[in-house]
Design a protein around this motif. Structure first.
Motif, PDB file in Angstrom:
ATOM      1  N   THR A 197       0.856  -1.185   0.000  1.00  0.00           N
ATOM      2  CA  THR A 197       0.000   0.000   0.000  1.00  0.00           C
ATOM      3  C   THR A 197       0.894   1.237   0.000  1.00  0.00           C
ATOM      4  OG1 THR A 197      -0.147  -0.095   2.417  1.00  0.00           O
ATOM      5  CG2 THR A 197      -1.922  -1.132   1.167  1.00  0.00           C
ATOM      6  N   ALA A 198       0.292   2.382  -0.224  1.00  0.00           N
ATOM      7  CA  ALA A 198       1.002   3.664  -0.134  1.00  0.00           C
ATOM      8  C   ALA A 198       0.231   4.554   0.827  1.00  0.00           C
ATOM      9  CB  ALA A 198       1.081   4.323  -1.512  1.00  0.00           C
ATOM     10  N   THR A 199       0.959   5.272   1.664  1.00  0.00           N
ATOM     11  CA  THR A 199       0.308   6.147   2.633  1.00  0.00           C
ATOM     12  C   THR A 199       0.812   7.573   2.483  1.00  0.00           C
ATOM     13  OG1 THR A 199       1.966   5.813   4.370  1.00  0.00           O
ATOM     14  CG2 THR A 199       0.104   4.274   4.312  1.00  0.00           C
ATOM     15  N   MET A 200       0.179   8.441   3.233  1.00  0.00           N
ATOM     16  CA  MET A 200       0.603   9.841   3.289  1.00  0.00           C
ATOM     17  C   MET A 200       0.168  10.409   4.627  1.00  0.00           C
ATOM     18  SD  MET A 200      -0.867  12.950   1.005  1.00  0.00           S
ATOM     19  CE  MET A 200       0.108  14.396   0.643  1.00  0.00           C
ATOM     20  N   MET A 201       1.102  10.985   5.358  1.00  0.00           N
ATOM     21  CA  MET A 201       0.758  11.735   6.565  1.00  0.00           C
ATOM     22  C   MET A 201       0.953  13.218   6.244  1.00  0.00           C
ATOM     23  SD  MET A 201       2.497  12.000  10.318  1.00  0.00           S
ATOM     24  CE  MET A 201       3.594  13.290   9.729  1.00  0.00           C
ATOM     25  N   PHE A 202      -0.121  13.969   6.306  1.00  0.00           N
ATOM     26  CA  PHE A 202      -0.030  15.382   5.967  1.00  0.00           C
ATOM     27  C   PHE A 202      -0.417  16.243   7.159  1.00  0.00           C
ATOM     28  CE2 PHE A 202      -4.304  14.024   5.047  1.00  0.00           C
ATOM     29  CZ  PHE A 202      -5.122  15.104   5.377  1.00  0.00           C
ATOM     30  N   PHE A 231      -4.240   3.557  -1.666  1.00  0.00           N
ATOM     31  CA  PHE A 231      -3.617   4.766  -1.137  1.00  0.00           C
ATOM     32  C   PHE A 231      -4.379   5.188   0.099  1.00  0.00           C
ATOM     33  CE2 PHE A 231      -3.145   9.467  -1.000  1.00  0.00           C
ATOM     34  CZ  PHE A 231      -1.765   9.511  -0.804  1.00  0.00           C
ATOM     35  N   ILE A 232      -3.639   5.526   1.164  1.00  0.00           N
ATOM     36  CA  ILE A 232      -4.249   5.832   2.461  1.00  0.00           C
ATOM     37  C   ILE A 232      -3.664   7.127   3.007  1.00  0.00           C
ATOM     38  CG2 ILE A 232      -4.730   4.949   4.782  1.00  0.00           C
ATOM     39  CD1 ILE A 232      -3.423   2.232   3.202  1.00  0.00           C
ATOM     40  N   PRO A 233      -4.328   8.266   2.787  1.00  0.00           N
ATOM     41  CA  PRO A 233      -3.866   9.511   3.397  1.00  0.00           C
ATOM     42  C   PRO A 233      -4.463   9.687   4.791  1.00  0.00           C
ATOM     43  CG  PRO A 233      -5.642   9.987   1.879  1.00  0.00           C
ATOM     44  CD  PRO A 233      -5.463   8.494   1.874  1.00  0.00           C
ATOM     45  N   TRP A 234      -3.657  10.160   5.725  1.00  0.00           N
ATOM     46  CA  TRP A 234      -4.203  10.436   7.051  1.00  0.00           C
ATOM     47  C   TRP A 234      -3.530  11.669   7.637  1.00  0.00           C
ATOM     48  CZ3 TRP A 234      -1.042   9.852  11.465  1.00  0.00           C
ATOM     49  CH2 TRP A 234       0.169   9.160  11.272  1.00  0.00           C
ATOM     50  N   PRO A 235      -4.277  12.448   8.400  1.00  0.00           N
ATOM     51  CA  PRO A 235      -3.739  13.697   8.930  1.00  0.00           C
ATOM     52  C   PRO A 235      -2.902  13.485  10.190  1.00  0.00           C
ATOM     53  CG  PRO A 235      -6.068  13.523   9.426  1.00  0.00           C
ATOM     54  CD  PRO A 235      -5.714  12.310   8.633  1.00  0.00           C
ATOM     55  N   PHE A 236      -1.842  14.233  10.296  1.00  0.00           N
ATOM     56  CA  PHE A 236      -0.988  14.237  11.475  1.00  0.00           C
ATOM     57  C   PHE A 236      -1.808  14.551  12.719  1.00  0.00           C
ATOM     58  CE2 PHE A 236       1.625  17.366  14.048  1.00  0.00           C
ATOM     59  CZ  PHE A 236       2.286  16.404  14.810  1.00  0.00           C
ATOM     60  N   GLN A 237      -1.541  13.781  13.783  1.00  0.00           N
ATOM     61  CA  GLN A 237      -2.211  13.989  15.069  1.00  0.00           C
ATOM     62  C   GLN A 237      -1.210  14.634  16.036  1.00  0.00           C
ATOM     63  OE1 GLN A 237      -5.623  13.084  15.185  1.00  0.00           O
ATOM     64  NE2 GLN A 237      -5.103  12.856  13.025  1.00  0.00           N
ATOM     65  N   PRO A 268      -6.085   1.553  -7.588  1.00  0.00           N
ATOM     66  CA  PRO A 268      -7.480   1.109  -7.615  1.00  0.00           C
ATOM     67  C   PRO A 268      -8.320   1.512  -6.417  1.00  0.00           C
ATOM     68  CG  PRO A 268      -5.985  -0.754  -7.241  1.00  0.00           C
ATOM     69  CD  PRO A 268      -5.136   0.412  -7.612  1.00  0.00           C
ATOM     70  N   ASN A 269      -7.712   1.605  -5.232  1.00  0.00           N
ATOM     71  CA  ASN A 269      -8.512   1.815  -4.025  1.00  0.00           C
ATOM     72  C   ASN A 269      -8.002   2.994  -3.200  1.00  0.00           C
ATOM     73  OD1 ASN A 269     -10.170  -0.780  -4.179  1.00  0.00           O
ATOM     74  ND2 ASN A 269      -8.068  -1.579  -4.238  1.00  0.00           N
ATOM     75  N   ILE A 270      -8.950   3.753  -2.658  1.00  0.00           N
ATOM     76  CA  ILE A 270      -8.637   4.854  -1.750  1.00  0.00           C
ATOM     77  C   ILE A 270      -9.296   4.541  -0.415  1.00  0.00           C
ATOM     78  CG2 ILE A 270      -8.869   7.304  -1.248  1.00  0.00           C
ATOM     79  CD1 ILE A 270      -7.044   6.867  -3.593  1.00  0.00           C
ATOM     80  N   GLN A 271      -8.476   4.509   0.621  1.00  0.00           N
ATOM     81  CA  GLN A 271      -8.951   4.130   1.951  1.00  0.00           C
ATOM     82  C   GLN A 271      -9.222   5.374   2.795  1.00  0.00           C
ATOM     83  OE1 GLN A 271      -6.729   1.987   5.616  1.00  0.00           O
ATOM     84  NE2 GLN A 271      -6.720   0.773   3.745  1.00  0.00           N
ATOM     85  N   VAL A 272     -10.355   5.374   3.477  1.00  0.00           N
ATOM     86  CA  VAL A 272     -10.692   6.493   4.362  1.00  0.00           C
ATOM     87  C   VAL A 272     -10.128   6.217   5.760  1.00  0.00           C
ATOM     88  CG1 VAL A 272     -12.771   6.918   3.015  1.00  0.00           C
ATOM     89  CG2 VAL A 272     -12.936   5.608   5.138  1.00  0.00           C
ATOM     90  N   SER A 273      -9.865   7.298   6.490  1.00  0.00           N
ATOM     91  CA  SER A 273      -9.212   7.176   7.796  1.00  0.00           C
ATOM     92  C   SER A 273     -10.174   7.525   8.926  1.00  0.00           C
ATOM     93  CB  SER A 273      -7.966   8.071   7.857  1.00  0.00           C
ATOM     94  OG  SER A 273      -7.299   7.943   9.102  1.00  0.00           O
ATOM     95  N   TRP A 274     -11.120   6.618   9.202  1.00  0.00           N
ATOM     96  CA  TRP A 274     -12.033   6.877  10.308  1.00  0.00           C
ATOM     97  C   TRP A 274     -11.305   6.788  11.656  1.00  0.00           C
ATOM     98  CZ3 TRP A 274     -12.578   3.239  14.073  1.00  0.00           C
ATOM     99  CH2 TRP A 274     -12.268   1.908  13.760  1.00  0.00           C
ATOM    100  N   VAL A 275     -10.171   6.106  11.692  1.00  0.00           N
ATOM    101  CA  VAL A 275      -9.421   5.971  12.945  1.00  0.00           C
ATOM    102  C   VAL A 275      -8.934   7.334  13.436  1.00  0.00           C
ATOM    103  CG1 VAL A 275      -7.351   4.979  14.008  1.00  0.00           C
ATOM    104  CG2 VAL A 275      -8.717   3.614  12.442  1.00  0.00           C
ATOM    105  N   THR A 276      -8.567   8.236  12.509  1.00  0.00           N
ATOM    106  CA  THR A 276      -8.138   9.570  12.909  1.00  0.00           C
ATOM    107  C   THR A 276      -9.256  10.601  12.820  1.00  0.00           C
ATOM    108  OG1 THR A 276      -7.392  10.142  10.659  1.00  0.00           O
ATOM    109  CG2 THR A 276      -5.770   9.133  12.134  1.00  0.00           C
ATOM    110  N   GLN A 277     -10.241  10.373  11.947  1.00  0.00           N
ATOM    111  CA  GLN A 277     -11.269  11.386  11.699  1.00  0.00           C
ATOM    112  C   GLN A 277     -12.605  11.096  12.368  1.00  0.00           C
ATOM    113  OE1 GLN A 277     -10.632  14.420   9.635  1.00  0.00           O
ATOM    114  NE2 GLN A 277      -8.804  13.561  10.592  1.00  0.00           N
TER     115      GLN A 277
END
Length: 342
Positions: A197-202, A231-237, A268-277
């Protein structure tokens, strides 16, 4: 829809109407997933150690080797966690730790063999971890991946990407591998037949050009290898971290997620980050281009160390997916559907 350029994406991130972005991203999602299924995996995030020499300023989880609460997991604890996961319908272990200065390749091979004896998929290690092991052992990344795969590694998560912009990495994680090194490890893994997978912390106020640079590097590598499943983007906590700063808002998160779905036309897939949001923003994100609800996340420690504690049961995940107008389904790492929920 034609592929958008770097400059077009940067302009859209700064200036496009939020609902216009959502409409476009949802259109891409419909093209790629017209069946209206939103999937997730039932797994457990097992951190085999919290010792890490990287000491990133955004991390509240790491410890020094001599700290009183530093640990390396033992087989008894590992077995217990995996058996609990399987009892809850789990099929996968997300296995990650820090850059431990003393653990050698043999430790990782033994751990993998033990886990595989319990019949579970191992989605394990990050590009920085693999590069760290290769450096300690004075081996090539390819040889390390081959050894880990032979011991039982099935796929590699995208952790450690943060922003694939070296000027930013030098500020928040100066001891971590460069963006080129992260991409190189992933490319080598893909070449050896492993999916990742590929991630991004922004962060709040990251430059739009830096956001799009990250997207562009993922898209370019995916054009060559096709090895990223999601691809899994998630915001910095920021809480409890040395770096600190402001929280990313829900609107900012949704804006970035939508642009990711539009720009990454080959992922193909974009994952949502309910764990942070949280569940409601996660649910909303399914109309901003997301088609995957991530994981049940039976256990999660790194984000939790920053004071974020969202949790959901299978029933709650299914309910959130249904209320957004989709069909919930359990999947594996390769996005094979294991079962649908009525």
């Amino acid at each position: 829809m034609n592929r958008i350029s770097f400059s077009e994406a940067a302009d859209m991130y700064k200036n496009a109407d939020l609902y216009e972005l959502a409409f476009m991203a949802d259109g891409v999602r419909k093209e790629k997933h017209p069946e209206g299924i939103v999937s997730y995996v039932i797994d457990r995030n097992i951190n085999y150690t919290n010792v890490c020499s990287c000491k990133c300023s955004f991390c509240a989880f790491y410890r020094d080797e001599k700290d009183g609460d530093a640990y390396v997991i033992d087989e008894k604890t590992l077995r217990q966690k995996i058996e609990e996961t399987k009892e809850l319908g789990g099929t996968q272990i997300l296995l990650q730790g820090g850059l431990h200065p003393s653990l050698r390749l043999g430790f990782y091979e033994d751990m993998l063999k033990f886990i595989k004896s319990l019949d579970v998929w191992v989605h394990g290690f990050s590009a920085p971890e693999i590069a760290h092991i290769a450096k300690l052992e004075q081996m090539s990344v390819e040889d390390v991946i081959n050894r880990l795969t032979a011991a039982g590694l099935d796929s590699i998560p995208g952790a450690g990407a943060e922003l694939l912009v070296d000027s930013e990495r030098k500020q928040i994680s100066p001891n971590k591998i460069t963006s080129d090194r992260w991409l190189s490890v992933m490319e080598k893994a893909h070449g050896l037949g492993l999916k990742t997978t590929a991630t991004m912390m922004f962060k709040k106020n990251d430059k739009p050009e830096h956001i799009v640079e990250h997207f562009d590097k993922i898209r370019e590598l995916q054009d060559r290898t096709g090895g990223f499943t999601a691809f899994i983007p998630w915001p910095f906590q920021p809480d409890n971290t040395e770096l600190g700063g402001e929280h990313v808002s829900a609107v900012e998160y949704l804006r970035l997620l939508a642009l990711a779905r539009i720009y990454l036309d080959n992922v193909p897939n974009i994952q949502v980050s309910w764990v942070t949001q949280g569940p409601k923003v996660g649910q909303t994100a399914l109309r901003f281009g997301g088609n995957d609800f991530g994981s049940l996340m039976i256990e999660e420690n790194v984000v939790a160390a920053c004071g974020v504690g969202f949790r959901m049961s299978v029933a709650e995940i299914n309910n959130n997916i249904r209320k957004a107008g989709f069909i919930p389904a359990q999947r594996d790492m390769q996005y094979n559907i294991l079962r649908y929920f009525d």
